[in-house]
Design a protein around this motif. Structure first.
Motif, mmCIF file in Angstrom:
data_model
loop_
_atom_site.group_PDB
_atom_site.id
_atom_site.type_symbol
_atom_site.label_atom_id
_atom_site.label_comp_id
_atom_site.label_asym_id
_atom_site.label_seq_id
_atom_site.Cartn_x
_atom_site.Cartn_y
_atom_site.Cartn_z
ATOM 1 N N ASP A 1 0.840 -1.206 0.000
ATOM 2 C CA ASP A 1 0.000 0.000 0.000
ATOM 3 C C ASP A 1 0.872 1.251 0.000
ATOM 4 O OD1 ASP A 1 -2.330 -1.480 -0.002
ATOM 5 O OD2 ASP A 1 -2.749 -1.189 2.139
ATOM 6 N N TYR A 2 1.939 1.250 0.788
ATOM 7 C CA TYR A 2 2.828 2.415 0.858
ATOM 8 C C TYR A 2 3.455 2.694 -0.509
ATOM 9 C CZ TYR A 2 6.549 5.548 2.430
ATOM 10 O OH TYR A 2 7.378 6.637 2.595
ATOM 11 N N ILE A 3 4.071 1.713 -1.109
ATOM 12 C CA ILE A 3 4.789 1.972 -2.362
ATOM 13 C C ILE A 3 3.874 2.164 -3.562
ATOM 14 C CG2 ILE A 3 6.941 0.928 -1.576
ATOM 15 C CD1 ILE A 3 6.238 -1.522 -3.264
ATOM 16 N N HIS A 4 2.624 1.698 -3.448
ATOM 17 C CA HIS A 4 1.641 1.935 -4.513
ATOM 18 C C HIS A 4 0.742 3.136 -4.215
ATOM 19 C CE1 HIS A 4 2.380 -2.411 -5.701
ATOM 20 N NE2 HIS A 4 2.568 -1.735 -6.811
ATOM 21 N N HIS A 5 0.959 3.792 -3.079
ATOM 22 C CA HIS A 5 0.179 4.965 -2.663
ATOM 23 C C HIS A 5 -1.315 4.659 -2.610
ATOM 24 C CE1 HIS A 5 3.751 7.348 -2.632
ATOM 25 N NE2 HIS A 5 4.020 7.055 -3.882
ATOM 26 N N ARG A 6 -1.637 3.657 -1.805
ATOM 27 C CA ARG A 6 -3.032 3.263 -1.615
ATOM 28 C C ARG A 6 -3.448 3.490 -0.160
ATOM 29 N NH1 ARG A 6 -1.934 -2.323 -4.637
ATOM 30 N NH2 ARG A 6 -1.239 -2.853 -2.521
ATOM 31 N N GLY A 7 -4.737 3.687 0.037
ATOM 32 C CA GLY A 7 -5.277 3.801 1.394
ATOM 33 C C GLY A 7 -4.660 4.951 2.161
ATOM 34 N N VAL A 8 -4.226 4.690 3.401
ATOM 35 C CA VAL A 8 -3.657 5.746 4.240
ATOM 36 C C VAL A 8 -2.344 6.287 3.677
ATOM 37 C CG1 VAL A 8 -4.755 4.913 6.358
ATOM 38 C CG2 VAL A 8 -2.454 4.140 5.775
ATOM 39 N N HIS A 9 -1.788 5.620 2.699
ATOM 40 C CA HIS A 9 -0.533 6.047 2.076
ATOM 41 C C HIS A 9 -0.762 6.662 0.691
ATOM 42 C CE1 HIS A 9 1.636 4.075 5.275
ATOM 43 N NE2 HIS A 9 0.928 2.995 5.066
ATOM 44 N N SER A 10 -1.977 7.135 0.427
ATOM 45 C CA SER A 10 -2.305 7.623 -0.909
ATOM 46 C C SER A 10 -1.623 8.943 -1.279
ATOM 47 C CB SER A 10 -3.822 7.762 -1.069
ATOM 48 O OG SER A 10 -4.323 8.706 -0.151
ATOM 49 N N ASP A 11 -1.220 9.719 -0.290
ATOM 50 C CA ASP A 11 -0.569 10.998 -0.577
ATOM 51 C C ASP A 11 0.947 10.790 -0.679
ATOM 52 O OD1 ASP A 11 0.531 13.556 -0.649
ATOM 53 O OD2 ASP A 11 -0.796 14.344 0.909
ATOM 54 N N PRO A 12 1.518 10.930 -1.892
ATOM 55 C CA PRO A 12 2.959 10.700 -2.057
ATOM 56 C C PRO A 12 3.828 11.665 -1.249
ATOM 57 C CG PRO A 12 1.897 11.068 -4.200
ATOM 58 C CD PRO A 12 0.857 11.244 -3.128
ATOM 59 N N ARG A 13 3.284 12.815 -0.858
ATOM 60 C CA ARG A 13 4.065 13.735 -0.021
ATOM 61 C C ARG A 13 4.230 13.188 1.386
ATOM 62 N NH1 ARG A 13 0.362 18.657 -0.529
ATOM 63 N NH2 ARG A 13 -1.002 16.870 -0.368
ATOM 64 N N LEU A 14 3.249 12.436 1.852
ATOM 65 C CA LEU A 14 3.312 11.844 3.187
ATOM 66 C C LEU A 14 3.934 10.451 3.176
ATOM 67 C CD1 LEU A 14 -0.201 12.928 4.506
ATOM 68 C CD2 LEU A 14 2.007 14.045 4.867
ATOM 69 N N SER A 15 3.943 9.836 2.015
ATOM 70 C CA SER A 15 4.527 8.497 1.844
ATOM 71 C C SER A 15 5.474 8.526 0.653
ATOM 72 C CB SER A 15 3.420 7.465 1.621
ATOM 73 O OG SER A 15 2.509 7.455 2.692
ATOM 74 N N PRO A 16 6.582 9.264 0.786
ATOM 75 C CA PRO A 16 7.491 9.404 -0.353
ATOM 76 C C PRO A 16 8.183 8.092 -0.704
ATOM 77 C CG PRO A 16 8.483 10.338 1.602
ATOM 78 C CD PRO A 16 7.075 9.957 1.971
ATOM 79 N N ARG A 17 8.617 8.015 -1.942
ATOM 80 C CA ARG A 17 9.306 6.820 -2.419
ATOM 81 C C ARG A 17 10.543 6.568 -1.555
ATOM 82 N NH1 ARG A 17 9.767 4.278 -7.671
ATOM 83 N NH2 ARG A 17 11.764 3.202 -7.831
ATOM 84 N N PRO A 18 10.676 5.339 -1.049
ATOM 85 C CA PRO A 18 11.847 5.042 -0.230
ATOM 86 C C PRO A 18 13.105 4.909 -1.088
ATOM 87 C CG PRO A 18 10.496 3.078 -0.503
ATOM 88 C CD PRO A 18 9.746 4.217 -1.143
ATOM 89 N N GLY A 19 14.238 5.187 -0.467
ATOM 90 C CA GLY A 19 15.510 4.958 -1.125
ATOM 91 C C GLY A 19 15.926 3.508 -0.994
ATOM 92 N N ILE A 20 15.391 2.861 0.028
ATOM 93 C CA ILE A 20 15.675 1.452 0.277
ATOM 94 C C ILE A 20 14.530 0.857 1.093
ATOM 95 C CG2 ILE A 20 17.026 2.010 2.327
ATOM 96 C CD1 ILE A 20 18.760 -0.421 1.732
ATOM 97 N N ILE A 21 14.263 -0.405 0.842
ATOM 98 C CA ILE A 21 13.288 -1.144 1.645
ATOM 99 C C ILE A 21 14.057 -2.161 2.468
ATOM 100 C CG2 ILE A 21 11.364 -2.776 1.607
ATOM 101 C CD1 ILE A 21 10.454 -1.418 -1.014
ATOM 102 N N LEU A 22 13.831 -2.121 3.762
ATOM 103 C CA LEU A 22 14.399 -3.081 4.711
ATOM 104 C C LEU A 22 13.227 -3.947 5.137
ATOM 105 C CD1 LEU A 22 17.167 -3.488 6.121
ATOM 106 C CD2 LEU A 22 16.325 -2.016 7.939
ATOM 107 N N MET A 23 13.258 -5.223 4.763
ATOM 108 C CA MET A 23 12.046 -6.030 4.884
ATOM 109 C C MET A 23 12.288 -7.331 5.633
ATOM 110 S SD MET A 23 9.672 -7.330 1.723
ATOM 111 C CE MET A 23 11.026 -8.004 0.815
ATOM 112 N N ASP A 24 11.438 -7.582 6.606
ATOM 113 C CA ASP A 24 11.437 -8.867 7.286
ATOM 114 C C ASP A 24 10.887 -9.901 6.309
ATOM 115 O OD1 ASP A 24 11.711 -10.730 9.311
ATOM 116 O OD2 ASP A 24 9.864 -10.177 10.324
#
Length: 152
Positions: free
Chosen positions: A47-70
């Motif tokens: 949802d964050y990287i596709h800008h969906r739901g609570v992450h729909s505003d790219p200004r509030l959920s900017p593209r990460p430089g890196i993803i650290l993933m479990d």
């Protein structure tokens, strides 16, 4: 003379609140300048990287430089999230570091086959965590050259 260097945005997909706190504390103690953001599972990551739901505003959920993933997360695990990201032409170049407790060779092979850039086993000690996170941050923000983001 003032030069403004924006901190690396690290999007950390981690379902364990204790591991989230440990990651945040280790980065801070290591003096690591990064904009650390957390999501609790693979579905929230997507949802964050596709800008969906609570992450729909790219200004509030900017593209990460890196993803650290479990690797083992609820709802959508790291393997599934990795497949989705690598199948999207606009996202497939995002650096993804799998940061997990598993040292199983089968997991390591599968994750690299799915397109992860790195596989890091979480250190057992806090000092090890500080060291490893600094190495990861330096490598991805200072050492390598990355392609420009497609479509931000």
């Amino acid at each position: 003379m003032s030069t403004s260097i924006e901190p690396l945005i690290i999007l950390c997909a981690e379902d364990d609140p204790d591991d989230q706190m440990l990651t945040r504390d280790a980065l801070a103690e290591g003096g690591i300048v990064a904009d650390l953001r957390f999501v609790c599972d693979g579905e929230q990551l997507l949802d964050y990287i596709h800008h969906r739901g609570v992450h729909s505003d790219p200004r509030l959920s900017p593209r990460p430089g890196i993803i650290l993933m479990d690797l083992n997360m609820p709802r959508v695990d790291g393997r599934e999230a990795l497949q989705v990201i690598r199948s999207d032409p606009a996202l497939r170049r995002l650096p993804i570091v799998v940061f997990t407790t598993s040292s199983a060779q089968a997991d390591i092979e599968q994750v690299y086959d799915l397109g992860a850039n790195s596989y890091v086993v979480k250190p057992a000690s806090y000092a090890g965590m500080v060291r490893v996170l600094d190495e990861v941050r330096r490598y991805w923000s200072e050492t390598v050259e990355l392609p420009l983001a497609e479509g931000g």
